[in-house]
Design a protein around this motif. Structure first.
Motif, PDB file in Angstrom:
ATOM      1  N   GLU A  52       0.999  -1.126   0.035  1.00 23.84           N
ATOM      2  CA  GLU A  52       0.082   0.023  -0.075  1.00 23.84           C
ATOM      3  C   GLU A  52       0.843   1.207  -0.004  1.00 23.84           C
ATOM      4  OE1 GLU A  52       0.111  -2.560   1.927  1.00 23.84           O
ATOM      5  OE2 GLU A  52       0.238  -1.540   4.292  1.00 23.84           O
ATOM      6  N   GLU A  53       2.357   1.033   0.359  1.00 26.84           N
ATOM      7  CA  GLU A  53       2.905   2.143   0.395  1.00 26.84           C
ATOM      8  C   GLU A  53       3.721   2.700  -0.898  1.00 26.84           C
ATOM      9  OE1 GLU A  53       5.388   3.238   3.547  1.00 26.84           O
ATOM     10  OE2 GLU A  53       3.896   2.408   5.253  1.00 26.84           O
ATOM     11  N   LYS A  54       3.587   1.455  -1.752  1.00 24.16           N
ATOM     12  CA  LYS A  54       4.500   1.492  -3.070  1.00 24.16           C
ATOM     13  C   LYS A  54       4.077   2.787  -4.061  1.00 24.16           C
ATOM     14  CE  LYS A  54       6.931  -2.578  -3.577  1.00 24.16           C
ATOM     15  NZ  LYS A  54       6.849  -3.967  -4.270  1.00 24.16           N
ATOM     16  N   PRO A  55       2.922   3.034  -3.928  1.00 26.74           N
ATOM     17  CA  PRO A  55       2.528   4.076  -5.264  1.00 26.74           C
ATOM     18  C   PRO A  55       3.042   5.314  -4.720  1.00 26.74           C
ATOM     19  CG  PRO A  55       0.608   2.917  -4.609  1.00 26.74           C
ATOM     20  CD  PRO A  55       1.538   2.355  -3.771  1.00 26.74           C
ATOM     21  N   LYS A  56       2.878   5.591  -3.406  1.00 29.14           N
ATOM     22  CA  LYS A  56       3.183   6.996  -2.843  1.00 29.14           C
ATOM     23  C   LYS A  56       4.668   7.232  -3.034  1.00 29.14           C
ATOM     24  CE  LYS A  56       3.486   9.165   1.678  1.00 29.14           C
ATOM     25  NZ  LYS A  56       3.267   8.731   3.029  1.00 29.14           N
ATOM     26  N   PHE A  57       5.443   6.146  -2.304  1.00 23.82           N
ATOM     27  CA  PHE A  57       7.184   6.376  -2.507  1.00 23.82           C
ATOM     28  C   PHE A  57       7.555   6.187  -3.898  1.00 23.82           C
ATOM     29  CE2 PHE A  57       6.478   5.842   1.991  1.00 23.82           C
ATOM     30  CZ  PHE A  57       7.267   6.922   2.602  1.00 23.82           C
ATOM     31  N   GLY A  58       6.936   5.559  -4.526  1.00 30.35           N
ATOM     32  CA  GLY A  58       7.613   5.501  -5.899  1.00 30.35           C
ATOM     33  C   GLY A  58       7.470   6.591  -6.684  1.00 30.35           C
ATOM     34  N   LYS A  59       6.417   7.370  -6.686  1.00 29.57           N
ATOM     35  CA  LYS A  59       6.289   8.596  -7.269  1.00 29.57           C
ATOM     36  C   LYS A  59       7.249   9.574  -6.682  1.00 29.57           C
ATOM     37  CE  LYS A  59       2.561  12.029  -8.403  1.00 29.57           C
ATOM     38  NZ  LYS A  59       2.351  13.060  -7.523  1.00 29.57           N
ATOM     39  N   LEU A  60       7.293   9.495  -5.514  1.00 30.49           N
ATOM     40  CA  LEU A  60       8.125  10.545  -4.873  1.00 30.49           C
ATOM     41  C   LEU A  60       9.612  10.137  -5.181  1.00 30.49           C
ATOM     42  CD1 LEU A  60       8.758  12.653  -2.642  1.00 30.49           C
ATOM     43  CD2 LEU A  60       8.915  11.015  -0.801  1.00 30.49           C
ATOM     44  N   LEU A  61      10.116   9.078  -5.133  1.00 32.61           N
ATOM     45  CA  LEU A  61      11.445   8.527  -5.579  1.00 32.61           C
ATOM     46  C   LEU A  61      11.792   8.862  -7.037  1.00 32.61           C
ATOM     47  CD1 LEU A  61      13.639   7.343  -4.073  1.00 32.61           C
ATOM     48  CD2 LEU A  61      13.007   4.963  -4.724  1.00 32.61           C
ATOM     49  N   ASN A  62      10.618   8.793  -7.704  1.00 35.51           N
ATOM     50  CA  ASN A  62      10.991   9.136  -9.178  1.00 35.51           C
ATOM     51  C   ASN A  62      11.207  10.608  -9.381  1.00 35.51           C
ATOM     52  OD1 ASN A  62      11.025   6.660 -10.872  1.00 35.51           O
ATOM     53  ND2 ASN A  62       8.897   6.379 -10.552  1.00 35.51           N
ATOM     54  N   GLU A  63      10.622  11.238  -8.692  1.00 34.06           N
ATOM     55  CA  GLU A  63      10.586  12.783  -8.796  1.00 34.06           C
ATOM     56  C   GLU A  63      11.969  13.231  -8.160  1.00 34.06           C
ATOM     57  OE1 GLU A  63       5.979  13.699  -8.598  1.00 34.06           O
ATOM     58  OE2 GLU A  63       7.120  14.304  -6.910  1.00 34.06           O
ATOM     59  N   GLU A  64      12.562  12.547  -7.090  1.00 35.42           N
ATOM     60  CA  GLU A  64      13.514  12.790  -6.419  1.00 35.42           C
ATOM     61  C   GLU A  64      14.840  12.774  -7.495  1.00 35.42           C
ATOM     62  OE1 GLU A  64      14.658  14.470  -3.804  1.00 35.42           O
ATOM     63  OE2 GLU A  64      12.388  14.902  -3.036  1.00 35.42           O
ATOM     64  N   LYS A  65      14.777  11.600  -8.039  1.00 35.22           N
ATOM     65  CA  LYS A  65      15.750  11.117  -8.830  1.00 35.22           C
ATOM     66  C   LYS A  65      15.949  12.172  -9.963  1.00 35.22           C
ATOM     67  CE  LYS A  65      18.497   7.613 -11.184  1.00 35.22           C
ATOM     68  NZ  LYS A  65      18.428   6.711 -12.029  1.00 35.22           N
ATOM     69  N   LYS A  66      14.742  12.304 -10.584  1.00 32.90           N
ATOM     70  CA  LYS A  66      14.731  13.341 -11.731  1.00 32.90           C
ATOM     71  C   LYS A  66      15.465  14.523 -11.506  1.00 32.90           C
ATOM     72  CE  LYS A  66      11.198  14.112 -15.114  1.00 32.90           C
ATOM     73  NZ  LYS A  66       9.784  14.038 -15.262  1.00 32.90           N
ATOM     74  N   SER A  67      14.821  15.085 -10.499  1.00 35.69           N
ATOM     75  CA  SER A  67      15.284  16.514  -9.913  1.00 35.69           C
ATOM     76  C   SER A  67      16.757  16.482  -9.906  1.00 35.69           C
ATOM     77  CB  SER A  67      14.433  17.261  -9.195  1.00 35.69           C
ATOM     78  OG  SER A  67      15.305  17.335  -7.752  1.00 35.69           O
ATOM     79  N   ALA A  68      17.453  15.376  -9.206  1.00 33.09           N
ATOM     80  CA  ALA A  68      18.745  15.348  -8.862  1.00 33.09           C
ATOM     81  C   ALA A  68      19.587  15.122 -10.037  1.00 33.09           C
ATOM     82  CB  ALA A  68      19.034  14.130  -7.769  1.00 33.09           C
ATOM     83  N   GLN A  69      19.137  14.327 -10.969  1.00 30.12           N
ATOM     84  CA  GLN A  69      19.759  14.088 -12.308  1.00 30.12           C
ATOM     85  C   GLN A  69      19.692  15.513 -13.077  1.00 30.12           C
ATOM     86  OE1 GLN A  69      20.843  10.884 -13.588  1.00 30.12           O
ATOM     87  NE2 GLN A  69      21.877  12.084 -14.883  1.00 30.12           N
ATOM     88  N   SER A  70      18.528  16.208 -13.054  1.00 28.83           N
ATOM     89  CA  SER A  70      18.820  17.533 -13.782  1.00 28.83           C
ATOM     90  C   SER A  70      19.669  18.626 -13.475  1.00 28.83           C
ATOM     91  CB  SER A  70      17.268  18.145 -14.278  1.00 28.83           C
ATOM     92  OG  SER A  70      16.901  18.781 -13.151  1.00 28.83           O
ATOM     93  N   LYS A  71      19.764  18.523 -12.137  1.00 26.77           N
ATOM     94  CA  LYS A  71      20.878  19.409 -11.396  1.00 26.77           C
ATOM     95  C   LYS A  71      22.242  18.943 -11.883  1.00 26.77           C
ATOM     96  CE  LYS A  71      22.122  22.002  -7.675  1.00 26.77           C
ATOM     97  NZ  LYS A  71      22.396  23.218  -7.431  1.00 26.77           N
TER      98      LYS A  71
END
Ligand code: PHE
Length: 330
Positions: A52-71
Motif C-alpha cells: 500500500e505504500e508503494k504508489p506514494k513512494f514510487g512517485k516521490l522517489l522518481n521525482e527526487e531522482k529526476k530532479s537530482a539528475q537534472s541538477k
C-alpha cells in the motif's frame, strides 16, 4: 523511507554545491547515480515496502531522482563550458597559414599582352565558335573544294559540312557576314589540327587573327602595324624580316620572321605570323565591294609567341598542367 530520501537529497545538494571540476563531478556521479549509488539503493529498498505504500513512494522517489539528475546535468554543462573556455586562446606569435595564390595561365597572360597592344592601336576583339562550317573555314576564304591548299591544314572533320576550325580566319568571315565595313578587329581563339604530337606541334593551339578593311588601307600600314607589334612584344631592338608567302585568302601574302638568338646557341630566323592583303575574291564572296574596299589580315600562334618570349622549348608544356611549369609565370 521518507527520512532516507530526505537525507540523500540533502547530501546531494551539499555535495553538488562544492563541485569545482570534472573530477568532483565524477565522484558525485559514482556516489549517487551509479549502479550501487545512493539512488539505486533507495530503489532497492523501495522493493521491500508494503504494497500500500508503494504508489506514494514510487512517485516521490522518481521525482527526487529526476530532479537530482537534472541538477547534475546542469552542473556538468557548466563545468564543460568552463573547461573549453580555459583552453581556447590565441597564440599571436604563431606564423600565419600560407595560402597559395593561383595565377593566369601563361597563354592567357601572353594573349592579354597581345590584346592590349592591338587595343592600343584601336582594334576591337571579336570571337567565334570552335566548331565551324566548311564554308566559313575554307570556302569563303577562297579554298575551293579539292584545292590543294586544304592539305596545308590537317582538319578534324565532324561531317561533310562541319569541322573543328583549323585557324581563326573563319571569324573574319563571320565579322564580314554580320556587319558592314570598315573593320578593325582581332579575333583570338582555339584552333585544331590533326598533327602528330611532338615538342613542336600539338592537336590544338591558339591563334590571334587580325582584320582591317577600309577604303584606303595599304600594305605599308600592314607592315607598320606588325613591326610595331613585334617591337612591343619582343623589345625595341627585335630583328625581323618580311618574307613573301602564300595563303589562299590574301594576295600578296607574307610571313614575318624574327631573329632568335638563345644564349650560347646558334641563332636562326623563326616565323611568327602570316599576313597579307585580303584577296578580292574573299571580299566578293562576302558581298563587299572589292572596288571600294581594301584590307589586310594577319594571323599568329599564341603558343609560338609565348615560346619565343619566355624561351619555352616544348609546346606540350602548355597543356600538361604541371605546376612546376605553371608556377614560373606568377
Ligand atoms: N590563317 C592562317 C594560318 O592559320 C594565318 C593567316 C591569317 C595568314 C590571316 C594570313 C592572314 O596559317
Amino acid at each position: 523511507m521518507k527520512e532516507k530520501i530526505d537525507q540523500v537529497r540533502e547530501d546531494f545538494l551539499k555535495d553538488s554545491s562544492s563541485v569545482n571540476n570534472s573530477d568532483d563531478l565524477e565522484k558525485i556521479r559514482i556516489k549517487y547515480f551509479s549502479r550501487n549509488g545512493l539512488y539505486a539503493n533507495l530503489f532497492e529498498e523501495f522493493k521491500s515496502l508494503p504494497k500500500e505504500e508503494k504508489p506514494k513512494f514510487g512517485k516521490l522517489l522518481n521525482e527526487e531522482k529526476k530532479s537530482a539528475q537534472s541538477k547534475f546535468d546542469e552542473l556538468k554543462k557548466s563545468i564543460e563550458s568552463q573547461a573549453s573556455k580555459n583552453t581556447e586562446y590565441i597564440d599571436l606569435t604563431l606564423p600565419g597559414k600560407d595560402r597559395e595564390l593561383g595565377t593566369l595561365h601563361v597563354l592567357t597572360q601572353t594573349l592579354n599582352e597581345i590584346k592590349s597592344i592591338f587595343k592600343g592601336l584601336g582594334f576591337s576583339v571579336y570571337t567565334g565558335p570552335e566548331i565551324e562550317s566548311d564554308e566559313n573555314n575554307f570556302e569563303m576564304l577562297n579554298f575551293p573544294d579539292d584545292h590543294p591548299a586544304r592539305d596545308m591544314q590537317d582538319t578534324y572533320f565532324i561531317n561533310d559540312s562541319f569541322l573543328l576550325r583549323t585557324h581563326t580566319s573563319p571569324v573574319q568571315v563571320r565579322l564580314m557576314k554580320n556587319s558592314k565595313p570598315p573593320y578593325r578587329a582581332i579575333m583570338p581563339g582555339r584552333v585544331y589540327r590533326n598533327e602528330a604530337i611532338s615538342a613542336k606541334s600539338y592537336c590544338l593551339f591558339h591563334q590571334v587573327e587580325g582584320l582591317v578593311i577600309d577604303t584606303d588601307v595599304t600594305f605599308a600600314e600592314l607592315k607598320g602595324t606588325l613591326v610595331y607589334f613585334a617591337k612591343q612584344l619582343f623589345g625595341e631592338d627585335v630583328k625581323y624580316r618580311f618574307r613573301s608567302s602564300f595563303f589562299p585568302f590574301t594576295e600578296p601574302s607574307a610571313e614575318v620572321d624574327i631573329w632568335w638568338q638563345p644564349k650560347g646557341k646558334e641563332g636562326k630566323w623563326l616565323e611568327i605570323l602570316g599576313c597579307g592583303m585580303v584577296d578580292p575574291n574573299v571580299l566578293n564572296n562576302l558581298n563587299i565591294d572589292s572596288e571600294k574596299y581594301i584590307g589586310y589580315a594577319f594571323g599568329m600562334g599564341i603558343e609560338r609567341m609565348a615560346m619565343l618570349k619566355y624561351g619555352i622549348d616544348d609546346i606540350r608544356l602548355f597543356f600538361d598542367n604541371d605546376n612546376r611549369f605553371l608556377n614560373q609565370f606568377k
